[in-house]
Write a protein that holds these residues in place. Structure first.
Motif, PDB file in Angstrom:
ATOM      1  N   ARG A  86       9.940  16.968  -1.856  1.00  0.00           N
ATOM      2  CA  ARG A  86       9.895  16.163  -0.914  1.00  0.00           C
ATOM      3  C   ARG A  86       8.996  16.916   0.289  1.00  0.00           C
ATOM      4  O   ARG A  86       9.781  17.575   1.262  1.00  0.00           O
ATOM      5  N   TYR A  87       7.938  16.801   0.545  1.00  0.00           N
ATOM      6  CA  TYR A  87       7.091  17.224   1.569  1.00  0.00           C
ATOM      7  C   TYR A  87       6.333  16.158   2.527  1.00  0.00           C
ATOM      8  O   TYR A  87       6.146  15.224   1.988  1.00  0.00           O
ATOM      9  N   ASN A 100       5.035  11.202 -10.043  1.00  0.00           N
ATOM     10  CA  ASN A 100       4.306  11.338  -8.793  1.00  0.00           C
ATOM     11  C   ASN A 100       4.553  10.026  -7.968  1.00  0.00           C
ATOM     12  O   ASN A 100       4.279   9.200  -8.452  1.00  0.00           O
ATOM     13  N   LYS A 101       5.204  10.028  -6.933  1.00  0.00           N
ATOM     14  CA  LYS A 101       5.288   8.859  -6.012  1.00  0.00           C
ATOM     15  C   LYS A 101       4.783   9.265  -4.477  1.00  0.00           C
ATOM     16  O   LYS A 101       5.211   8.836  -3.626  1.00  0.00           O
ATOM     17  N   ASP A 102       3.476  10.030  -4.472  1.00  0.00           N
ATOM     18  CA  ASP A 102       3.078  10.401  -3.172  1.00  0.00           C
ATOM     19  C   ASP A 102       2.682   9.104  -2.142  1.00  0.00           C
ATOM     20  O   ASP A 102       2.126   8.187  -2.919  1.00  0.00           O
ATOM     21  N   GLY A 103       2.535   9.106  -1.213  1.00  0.00           N
ATOM     22  CA  GLY A 103       2.318   8.396  -0.213  1.00  0.00           C
ATOM     23  C   GLY A 103       3.419   7.720   0.672  1.00  0.00           C
ATOM     24  O   GLY A 103       4.457   7.420  -0.217  1.00  0.00           O
ATOM     25  N   GLU A 129       4.115  13.894  -0.041  1.00  0.00           N
ATOM     26  CA  GLU A 129       4.186  14.469  -1.323  1.00  0.00           C
ATOM     27  C   GLU A 129       5.607  14.275  -2.090  1.00  0.00           C
ATOM     28  O   GLU A 129       6.846  14.517  -1.439  1.00  0.00           O
ATOM     29  N   GLU A 130       5.744  13.221  -3.162  1.00  0.00           N
ATOM     30  CA  GLU A 130       7.256  13.056  -3.748  1.00  0.00           C
ATOM     31  C   GLU A 130       7.011  13.210  -5.180  1.00  0.00           C
ATOM     32  O   GLU A 130       6.355  12.443  -5.980  1.00  0.00           O
ATOM     33  N   ARG A 131       7.256  14.218  -5.626  1.00  0.00           N
ATOM     34  CA  ARG A 131       7.329  14.966  -7.087  1.00  0.00           C
ATOM     35  C   ARG A 131       8.413  15.284  -7.657  1.00  0.00           C
ATOM     36  O   ARG A 131       9.105  15.754  -7.217  1.00  0.00           O
ATOM     37  N   ASP A 132       8.544  14.620  -8.622  1.00  0.00           N
ATOM     38  CA  ASP A 132       9.735  14.852  -9.685  1.00  0.00           C
ATOM     39  C   ASP A 132       9.190  15.670 -10.972  1.00  0.00           C
ATOM     40  O   ASP A 132       8.429  14.817 -11.775  1.00  0.00           O
ATOM     41  N   ASN A 133       9.935  16.747 -11.296  1.00  0.00           N
ATOM     42  CA  ASN A 133       9.383  17.415 -12.570  1.00  0.00           C
ATOM     43  C   ASN A 133      10.578  17.441 -13.619  1.00  0.00           C
ATOM     44  O   ASN A 133      11.702  18.007 -13.050  1.00  0.00           O
ATOM     45  N   ILE A 156       0.883  -1.111  -0.072  1.00  0.00           N
ATOM     46  CA  ILE A 156      -0.080   0.007   0.105  1.00  0.00           C
ATOM     47  C   ILE A 156       0.909   1.239   0.091  1.00  0.00           C
ATOM     48  O   ILE A 156       2.060   1.267   0.574  1.00  0.00           O
ATOM     49  N   ASN A 157       0.334   2.217  -0.795  1.00  0.00           N
ATOM     50  CA  ASN A 157       1.120   3.570  -0.806  1.00  0.00           C
ATOM     51  C   ASN A 157       2.343   3.440  -1.719  1.00  0.00           C
ATOM     52  O   ASN A 157       3.180   4.288  -1.628  1.00  0.00           O
ATOM     53  N   ASP A 158       2.621   2.569  -2.172  1.00  0.00           N
ATOM     54  CA  ASP A 158       3.844   2.305  -3.282  1.00  0.00           C
ATOM     55  C   ASP A 158       3.492   2.486  -4.713  1.00  0.00           C
ATOM     56  O   ASP A 158       2.774   1.744  -5.503  1.00  0.00           O
TER      57      ASP A 158
END
Length: 1003
Positions: free
Chosen positions: A462-463, A377-380, A425-429, A344-346
């Motif tokens: 990375r929040y 997006n790798k949120d969670g 929150e894990e976002r890479d742009n 979960i959350n992966d």
């Protein structure tokens, strides 16, 4: 010309009945191919296909038509009574006219003198792979791709083994001619046209100081000239499930485990095989699993594993439009990939857009751009699997009111489900642009100038915020990182043919700059966390830090290719590199290479050997380099609690040197030799290549230990020498090749072994032989520190009644006394094997019957006698934690009533062994890695639907693995974390298997 064609056909019809043939020629994806030569066999009469791949030709019924086009296998079709002949040409990876990318240019495959291999990615496009790296596993001999165990991850990549001790280990990635330092997870696999792998030093030397670990050249798709817009759409859905069925023990297994740890009380001495009627489990469990009122065991049997996992899937939707006019080509693509992992959350999501545009501004001037954006997006926050496995089934994660219990155990482990109710929150742009312009100098035929400007930009966000952190007082953080690099290359190329001579010269001058900066802000102790990480200033304890750096490179390169009489090939290269991160006295390095090729099949003495279509011998020698960290040569300062003024005074912070400077720190230099043979036999029914290589790396970058009296533990310097050698074989055969049915097979084999030739070169033993650096796990004549296993050799488990030496007890590993002195100590250690494999082998079988195609791919890594080993010791001893922790099902622990158990166990009342050892097991496996079934609709259906192609497919990934390995998966490897195969450990992660179904169509 057309008059001559029709005149020839008119004469020919005297000898047979004339018929007019029409048809369409398409490629593997049913897209039309303009410009295909359609000839009558044995003549020069024929035609070519038009813009839509259509042709029309007047022939005799007895004729045979020959369809040929560069990059595709030639096809012959008998006319007979047919009036319509539609032909599909298949890509021919063995075509001598095939163009491959070689670095700062392209060459015909027949002219390549280095070890350059094009990866087969076409047969794996339908596989459930979110990352292009997964499509390369086992496809190129010498290219070693690892497994992934989390959504969207990039597998480990290595080319021809390790060539350094602790220098840079990364393979150099070149995307559309520009160095790409971002993650492969940012790339949409559907955008990629081809992947070429440069393996030997003579081919990688054009990239100089950064190429010692090999080079991967990725080329993205473009539009085609003189083609109407082609709209393509693809969609697939893939399941994701573990390839092994491991899970933690339930209630009964957990209680039996506690009994096993206390077998000295649970069974009657001295054999401990007869149950003790006085044994009561309540006396041996932690109080937290007892009912506080009745004192009995809690009735819980909570399945932590089931709650922490889910049905995984990958859903992918791809769209692109491409085409071109006489002067301009274009491709626009959109992609959406969503992956939910097994845990979960992966989660992983990628949105991508790409625009590739090229136009001829004039007959002598071409400009273009390749721009893409990728947003992942790798949120969670996923729960810790090791905590999930260790969690007792007698506990639950909830309080009586239904809230999560932060600390349900009497251990340091907290509730692994505290990740449920947090902000993460894990976002890479990623934004990347390559702009280029090429001028073919009108007044000097063969001379061209090209300028490339590549710019890669990445933001990492990375929040996070959680009310459970900081002793449940709440914590939040906001970390941002910005990465920017640009490359500016100036490339001058001159090509000239005169008589039997053919030359091509390339000169490069370029600069590259890399910048990175980041800011980290965090706080703890919040009265309320409703605003999470967007109001960090509300925390009582606030922390902030930042960093930034800039790296600069400049380089120039000259390469000369010479071919004589289409038989003899020579390639010479010299490159100069400068890097700001190297030492003051060693800013520049020089990297030469040379290679030759002999096309034996073009010799006159080979004219009568019809069974040999192509035979080429090639060899090369070159030098490439490896970088060190940007500050490795400098004396660095650290800040810490360093001074106390007066007795009882407060400790104050200060600055002190943390490393010594080395102004002479040099580039690592890898000199490599490669000898190869390319061949095509029996009318190209059997093709392949054989390569043998040996690389020697000098001036190894290594941190040498220093005496403590210096005040420093080590200094980064250049020492020693290591060797890396191996053999690579690739064979492709058309076993059956008929009109309606074909069977093709490709087999790849590779072996690699490295060893250290020299270390410090100073200390020698009494025999005059250089000493090993045992403390660093480095041994002359052996592999790298990460490869060599230097430890105690074990020989089973001590049983009750055995003659057991001091310091050991029944149930513990029997350590071999290597020197027979009756004492087990560090002198009894030995090299028991290696972690690297003995060899790798793979086989792809492809069957085609009419509109159906079916393929399966077997991939295997083998350890041979004493290689590809890893420690599987899960052995435990009785302690406060081990009676609380849960374990995986199926671990065969030793106990008196299970003397054949293969995992050691130390029971209550027994001291831990004086010396620890591992249980090293062979990781060899054979895996059914990819399976694919596809149906391509025929032209009649496509015409009715108004489509140019339509196919349905069903594919599978990692459907079966045959191995003796006990654990999660033998192929899992994380060198940086010291993981080589994941055994029966709590923190392991499963490799995913899955089935994918999808559709591809185009208009």
């Amino acid at each position: 010309m057309f008059f001559l064609i029709f005149f020839s056909l008119g004469i020919f019809t005297v000898f047979g009945q004339s018929v007019t043939i029409t048809g369409k020629v398409t490629d593997d994806t049913n897209e039309p191919i303009p410009g295909v030569n359609v000839l009558i066999k044995g003549t020069q009469s024929g035609t070519i296909t038009d813009f839509d791949g259509l042709y029309k030709l007047k022939v005799a019924k007895s004729d045979i038509l020959v369809f040929s086009y560069i990059g595709y296998a030639t096809k012959e079709v008998a006319v007979s009574d047919q009036t319509t002949i539609n032909v599909k040409l298949e890509s021919d990876a063995t075509s001598l006219d095939e163009i491959v990318v070689v670095g700062y240019g392209t060459q015909k495959k027949i002219d390549v003198t280095g070890a350059v291999t094009r990866a087969n990615i076409e047969d794996f496009r339908d596989a459930p792979n979110a990352n292009i790296g997964q499509s390369l596993q086992g496809t190129v001999p010498g290219l070693n791709i690892g497994q992934v165990t989390s959504a969207g991850s990039t597998p480990s990549i290595q080319i021809r083994g390790a060539s350094t001790l602790n220098g840079n280990q990364s393979v150099l990635i070149i995307l559309d001619g520009i160095q790409y330092t971002n993650s492969l997870s940012s790339l949409n696999p559907d955008d990629i046209e081809s992947i070429d792998v440069l393996k030997d030093a003579s081919s990688t030397a054009v990239y100089g100081a950064q190429a010692a670990n090999g080079v991967i050249l990725i080329t993205t798709k473009k539009g085609r000239k003189n083609r109407n817009p082609v709209i393509s759409f693809s969609s697939k859905f893939s399941t994701q499930a573990p390839s092994v069925g491991l899970r933690p023990m339930g209630r009964e297994g957990y209680l039996e485990h506690i009994k096993m740890l206390n077998y000295r009380d649970a069974y009657i001495a001295p054999e401990y095989t007869v149950p003790n009627p006085d044994y009561d489990v309540l006396e041996y469990v932690d109080s937290s699993v007892l009912d506080p009122i009745t004192g009995e065991l809690l009735p819980n049997d909570f399945d932590w594993w089931d709650q922490a996992t889910q049905r995984g899937y990958i859903q992918e939707t791809l769209f692109n439009v491409s085409g071109g006019s006489e002067k301009t080509t274009y491709l626009i693509s959109l992609g959406l990939t969503e992956q939910n992992g097994y845990i979960i959350n992966d989660n992983f999501e990628r949105k991508s857009i790409r625009v590739n545009l090229e136009t001829e501004a004039a007959d002598w001037w071409t400009v273009g751009t390749q721009v893409f954006g990728s947003f992942t997006n790798k949120d969670g926050a996923e729960p810790s699997l090791s905590s999930i496995v260790r969690s007792s089934p007698l506990h639950t994660p909830y309080l009586e009111n239904g809230d999560l219990n932060p600390s349900p155990f009497n251990t340091l482990d907290r509730n692994p489900f505290l990740t449920y109710d947090v902000l993460n929150e894990e976002r890479d742009n990623y934004i990347s642009a390559n702009l280029y312009s090429q001028i073919d100098v009108p007044f000097i035929p063969g001379l061209s100038y090209r300028i490339n400007f590549g710019n890669n930009y990445k933001t990492e966000l990375r929040y996070g915020a959680s009310e459970y952190e900081a002793s449940e007082n709440g914590a939040a953080y906001k970390n941002t990182r910005f990465k920017l690099d640009f490359t500016l290359d100036n490339i001058i190329t001159y090509k000239k043919k005169f008589g039997k001579h053919d030359i091509s010269a390339t000169y490069l001058y370029g600069v590259r700059e890399k910048k990175e900066e980041g800011t980290n802000a965090s706080a703890t102790v919040f009265s309320r966390l409703k605003l999470g990480y967007d109001r960090i200033q509300l925390g009582e304890n606030q922390f902030v830090s930042s960093y930034a750096f800039t790296e600069k490179f400049n380089y120039q390169m000259f390469r000369l290719n010479y071919k004589f009489n289409d038989k003899y090939l020579l390639t010479g290269t010299i490159r100069e590199d400068g890097f700001s991160g190297f030492a003051e006295n060693e800013k520049y390095g020089y990297f030469p290479s040379g290679a030759f090729g002999w096309i034996i099949s073009n010799e006159s003495f080979m004219e009568n050997t019809d069974w040999i279509n192509n035979l080429k011998l090639r060899g090369g020698y070159g030098v490439s380099g490896n970088l060190t960290g940007r500050y490795s040569s400098l004396a660095r300062l650290s800040t810490g609690a360093a001074y106390v003024f007066g007795d009882g005074g407060a400790t104050v912070f200060g600055q002190q040197l943390s490393s010594l400077a080395n102004p002479n720190l040099r580039w690592e230099r890898t000199a490599g030799m490669n000898l190869g043979l390319d061949f095509s036999l029996f009318n190209s029914r059997l093709t392949g290549s054989i390569d043998a290589y040996q690389n020697t790396t000098n001036d190894l970058l290594f941190s040498v230990a220093l005496p403590q009296i210096t005040g420093f533990s080590s200094i980064q310097t250049n020492i020693g020498k290591m060797q890396n050698k191996g053999l690579e074989i690739s064979l492709t055969g058309d076993i059956i090749k008929k009109q309606d049915f074909s069977w093709g097979t490709t087999v790849n084999f590779s072996t690699n072994k490295n060893k250290i030739l020299e270390l410090t070169g100073e200390d020698v033993n009494q025999d005059g032989v250089e000493d090993d650096l045992i403390a660093s796990n480095l041994f002359i004549g052996q592999g790298t520190a990460r490869d060599v296993i230097y430890t105690y050799e074990q020989d089973g488990i001590y049983q009750i009644g055995d003659d057991i030496p001091a310091g050991f007890s029944p149930g513990q590993l029997r350590i071999v006394d290597q020197n027979d002195d009756g004492i087990i100590n560090e002198d009894d250690r030995k090299i028991i094997g290696r972690r690297d494999p003995a060899y790798r082998i793979s086989m792809l079988n492809t069957f085609k019957y009419k509109q159906f195609s079916f393929s399966f791919f077997l991939n295997s890594i083998q350890g041979g006698k004493d290689s590809y080993l890893s420690n599987t010791n899960v052995g435990i001893s009785h302690s406060d934690n081990t009676i609380r922790f849960n374990y995986l099902e199926g671990i065969n622990f030793w106990q008196p009533n299970n003397p054949t158990g293969d995992q050691p166990l130390t029971a209550n009342g027994v001291s831990n062994p004086s010396v620890g050892a591992g249980i090293y097991q062979d990781r060899s496996f054979v895996r059914l890695q990819d399976v694919s079934l596809r149906y391509n609709f025929n032209q009649a259906v496509l015409d009715k639907l108004g489509m140019s192609s339509l196919s349905l497919f069903l594919s599978g990934k990692n459907l079966a693995t045959w191995t003796d390995w006990k654990g999660w998966d033998p192929e899992i490897q994380d060198v940086d974390r010291g993981i080589y195969g994941s055994g029966l450990v709590a923190g392991g992660r499963p490799v995913m298997k899955g089935v994918s179904i999808g559709v591809n169509l185009s208009f």
